[in-house]
Design a protein around this motif. Sequence first.
Motif, mmCIF file in Angstrom:
data_model
loop_
_atom_site.group_PDB
_atom_site.id
_atom_site.type_symbol
_atom_site.label_atom_id
_atom_site.label_comp_id
_atom_site.label_asym_id
_atom_site.label_seq_id
_atom_site.Cartn_x
_atom_site.Cartn_y
_atom_site.Cartn_z
ATOM 1 N N PHE A 1 7.563 8.024 0.443
ATOM 2 C CA PHE A 1 6.667 6.859 0.368
ATOM 3 C C PHE A 1 7.459 5.567 0.161
ATOM 4 C CE2 PHE A 1 3.349 10.016 -1.290
ATOM 5 C CZ PHE A 1 2.761 10.149 -0.045
ATOM 6 N N ILE A 2 8.519 5.615 -0.620
ATOM 7 C CA ILE A 2 9.352 4.422 -0.830
ATOM 8 C C ILE A 2 10.014 3.993 0.477
ATOM 9 C CG2 ILE A 2 11.432 3.566 -1.988
ATOM 10 C CD1 ILE A 2 10.626 5.318 -4.402
ATOM 11 N N LEU A 3 10.502 4.957 1.232
ATOM 12 C CA LEU A 3 11.120 4.641 2.524
ATOM 13 C C LEU A 3 10.103 4.022 3.483
ATOM 14 C CD1 LEU A 3 13.360 7.807 3.059
ATOM 15 C CD2 LEU A 3 14.114 5.488 2.503
ATOM 16 N N ALA B 1 0.825 -1.210 0.000
ATOM 17 C CA ALA B 1 0.000 0.000 0.000
ATOM 18 C C ALA B 1 0.860 1.261 0.000
ATOM 19 C CB ALA B 1 -0.918 -0.006 1.220
ATOM 20 N N ALA B 2 1.974 1.230 0.745
ATOM 21 C CA ALA B 2 2.866 2.396 0.784
ATOM 22 C C ALA B 2 3.456 2.689 -0.595
ATOM 23 C CB ALA B 2 3.976 2.160 1.803
ATOM 24 N N LEU C 1 9.789 0.355 2.585
ATOM 25 C CA LEU C 1 10.957 -0.405 3.049
ATOM 26 C C LEU C 1 10.894 -0.646 4.557
ATOM 27 C CD1 LEU C 1 13.797 1.311 0.968
ATOM 28 C CD2 LEU C 1 12.809 -0.965 0.615
ATOM 29 N N SER C 2 10.343 0.304 5.300
ATOM 30 C CA SER C 2 10.251 0.127 6.758
ATOM 31 C C SER C 2 9.316 -1.026 7.118
ATOM 32 C CB SER C 2 9.774 1.425 7.420
ATOM 33 O OG SER C 2 8.388 1.648 7.219
ATOM 34 N N PHE C 3 8.249 -1.208 6.347
ATOM 35 C CA PHE C 3 7.336 -2.319 6.618
ATOM 36 C C PHE C 3 7.960 -3.663 6.240
ATOM 37 C CE2 PHE C 3 3.986 1.039 6.410
ATOM 38 C CZ PHE C 3 3.505 0.856 7.701
ATOM 39 N N LEU C 4 8.784 -3.679 5.209
ATOM 40 C CA LEU C 4 9.489 -4.912 4.858
ATOM 41 C C LEU C 4 10.477 -5.299 5.959
ATOM 42 C CD1 LEU C 4 10.152 -4.349 1.044
ATOM 43 C CD2 LEU C 4 8.444 -5.847 2.104
ATOM 44 N N PHE C 5 11.124 -4.304 6.536
ATOM 45 C CA PHE C 5 12.040 -4.582 7.652
ATOM 46 C C PHE C 5 11.260 -5.112 8.859
ATOM 47 C CE2 PHE C 5 14.341 -3.193 11.483
ATOM 48 C CZ PHE C 5 15.531 -3.873 11.284
#
Length: 426
Positions: A185-187, A103-104, A190-194
Amino acid sequence: MLKDMIKRDIADSNGYLAFIQENSAFRRLWTGWTVSSLGDSFNQAAVVFLILTLTGGEGLKTGLAIGLRLSSRLIFAGLGGVIADRLDRRLFLISLDLSLAAAALLFVFAGSTGSLPALYALTVLMGALSAAHASARIVYLQDVAGTARFDRALALMQIGFGMAVFLGNGLGGAMIAVVGCQVVFILDALSFLFSTFCTWTAAPAQAAAAVKAGRSSLRQDWLAGISHLRSQPVLLRMVLTNAIWSLGGGGVFVIVSLLCYQRFDNDPVVLGLFFAMTGAGALAAAAVRPVLGRGFQQDALIIGWACVAEGLLFVLLPHVSSLPLSLVLFAAQLAAAFLFGLAYQPLLLREAAPAMRGRISGLDGGIYLSLYGLAAAVHGALAAAWGLKAAAALAGGIMAAAGLFWLLFLHRRNGSSATTQLCSGK
């Protein structure tokens, strides 16, 4: 007295460090959820800035941007709580983190086209997924930390959240000005993947007893949670207090966003600084956590008086013209809000039956956040029609009224308990 308090604070700090070192699963969760909070803070600052820019600071549309993020939570917070009581909470949280990352990324395209409908739709999706995540997360945190140390784990999570939001909104405003919303938004993605990776590697020592694959339907489980809530007077009044508060609390960030637009020329750095005070308030509240957890009555009183203090401080905010003083006042108001949360969440779960924790957490979050979202839109419209000072007075008055409602219930409950003891000869 002061000496004893200092000793308790030092002991509590040492206990925090020992707990983080001993519990590797909690340490991973703390790291992952703190980083995802940092990314989500970037996202919130970017979305609000885009809406303010695209609409020319229109109150109702700005309120909708914040309100829609929360309006879907009545269903999805409750649904997340039910699922948290039925299935593997860790796998459920992982699936939600992956969905939030996707979604991000979609915000990148919505932001680049400047489409208000797309921004609103994604805001609803993000809010729904976040609501389900929050309901399952609070219960899974208790699984990992253990019931005896849940208060401490919750305070540590708030410290992490406070640091993330403080840095995320402060840096987010500067990053928007320098690199634009799309990178932000890309960052966030990436935070949710971490966070996904951290949750995957953070299994508790043993599965919680409440996690089960029952034969009842989701609807039956949901209704069972409602029935349990209605049968417990303290739980019911707590949830009602939170619901009343949300009718005023929903106006806070809308009014603050409009204040930045009107008084500080829609400067994204100033907007980020105001949002960063959320983190400062969380850290300030966590610093006084040692006064909590000493008994029902003390924690219950903190819940009521924190609401009253928060409401009164917010009434004053639009009357202050100095930026530094405005930031300090807003941080103090948010510290009262987070102190409320530190007392409220553990007390709510302690009062709920073990098998109902997820459902009660979901119902509570769903009710107050959906009302918060509705109130955000309403207060945005009222700020445009009445002005910021009048809208802030109404929002702050409602928050204070919620605290008085809870304090009145406590007074009557204590009076009833005393009468019962007197009649029984105790």
